[in-house]
Design an enzyme around this catalytic site. Structure first.
Site, PDB file in Angstrom:
ATOM      1  N   LYS A 129       0.826  -1.216   0.000  1.00 18.24           N
ATOM      2  CA  LYS A 129       0.000   0.000   0.000  1.00 18.24           C
ATOM      3  C   LYS A 129       0.863   1.271   0.000  1.00 18.24           C
ATOM      4  O   LYS A 129       2.078   1.207   0.263  1.00 18.24           O
ATOM      5  CB  LYS A 129      -0.937  -0.044   1.205  1.00 18.24           C
ATOM      6  N   PHE A 157     -15.563   3.269   6.977  1.00 20.66           N
ATOM      7  CA  PHE A 157     -14.207   3.687   6.620  1.00 20.66           C
ATOM      8  C   PHE A 157     -13.964   3.700   5.107  1.00 20.66           C
ATOM      9  O   PHE A 157     -12.851   3.980   4.658  1.00 20.66           O
ATOM     10  CB  PHE A 157     -13.171   2.789   7.311  1.00 20.66           C
ATOM     11  N   ARG A 165       2.824  -6.332   9.046  1.00 24.48           N
ATOM     12  CA  ARG A 165       2.107  -5.183   9.625  1.00 24.48           C
ATOM     13  C   ARG A 165       2.704  -4.769  10.964  1.00 24.48           C
ATOM     14  O   ARG A 165       2.776  -3.570  11.267  1.00 24.48           O
ATOM     15  CB  ARG A 165       0.616  -5.499   9.725  1.00 24.48           C
ATOM     16  N   GLU A 167      -9.312 -10.922  -7.696  1.00 22.97           N
ATOM     17  CA  GLU A 167      -8.393  -9.795  -7.516  1.00 22.97           C
ATOM     18  C   GLU A 167      -7.217  -9.870  -8.492  1.00 22.97           C
ATOM     19  O   GLU A 167      -6.760  -8.830  -8.984  1.00 22.97           O
ATOM     20  CB  GLU A 167      -7.894  -9.765  -6.062  1.00 22.97           C
TER      21      GLU A 167
END
Ligand code: UDP
Length: 137
Positions: free
Chosen positions: A9, A57, A102, A126
Site C-alpha cells: 500500500k 471507513f 504489519r 483480484e
C-alpha cells in the site's frame, strides 16, 4: 499450488520498504509470479474495495489507496492465500503478531502496509482485476 494477490500500500511504498516486504514473501516459500508499480485511480480503488462500500471507513480507505503508488503482485506457493495472510499479520498493526509485515511496517489500522486476498475465490477475482493472463509467469 495456489496464487494470491498482494498489494504493498502507499504508506509502505513511501517508506521505501518494497524490497523488505517482498523478501518476507520470498523467504517464506512464496514466489513472485507477476509484479508492477501503479497509481490507482479513484475508480480503480472504489471498484477493488466495492465489498466495503457500505462500511464507515470506505471513503478514507479509497483516499488512502490513491494517495500514492502501490505495488501489486501475484504470489504463488503452497497455501499461498493463508501463508500471505499469516505473513501480513492482523489488520490492526497493534494486534499483529511480532515479526509480521504489519507489526514491522504498518502505522495504523488504515495505513497498514499490505493487502492480501482473504480466500482463493477472491484471489482469483483480484488477480484478474490487475493482471492479464500473459503477465503471470
Ligand atoms: N480498514 C480501515 N478501518 C477499519 C477496518 C479496515 O481503514 O476499521 C481498512 C484497512 O486498510 C484494511 C482494509 O480496510 O486493510 C480492508 O479491511 P479488511 O477487514 O478486509 O482487512 P484486511 O483483509 O486488509 O486485513
Amino acid at each position: 499450488m495456489e496464487k494470491t494477490l498482494s498489494i504493498i500500500k502507499p504508506d509502505a511504498v513511501k517508506k521505501n520498504v518494497i524490497g523488505k516486504i517482498i523478501d518476507r514473501f520470498e523467504s517464506n516459500g512464496l514466489r513472485v509470479a507477476a509484479i508492477k508499480k501503479i497509481q490507482l485511480s479513484r475508480a480503480d480503488a472504489e471498484a477493488f474495495y466495492a465489498v466495503h462500500k457500505e462500511r464507515p471507513f470506505f471513503g478514507e480507505l479509497v483516499e488512502f489507496m490513491i494517495s500514492g503508488p502501490v505495488v501489486v503482485s501475484v504470489l504463488e506457493g503452497e497455501n499461498a492465500v493463508a501463508k500471505n495472510r499469516e505473513l501480513m499479520g492482523a489488520t490492526d498493526p497493534k494486534e499483529a503478531a511480532p515479526g509480521t509485515i504489519r507489526a514491522d511496517f504498518a502505522e495504523s489500522i488504515d495505513a497498514n502496509a499490505v493487502h492480501g486476498s482473504d480466500s482463493l475465490e477472491n484471489a482469483e477475482k483480484e488477480i484478474a482485476f490487475f493482471f492479464a493472463q500473459r503477465e503471470i509467469l
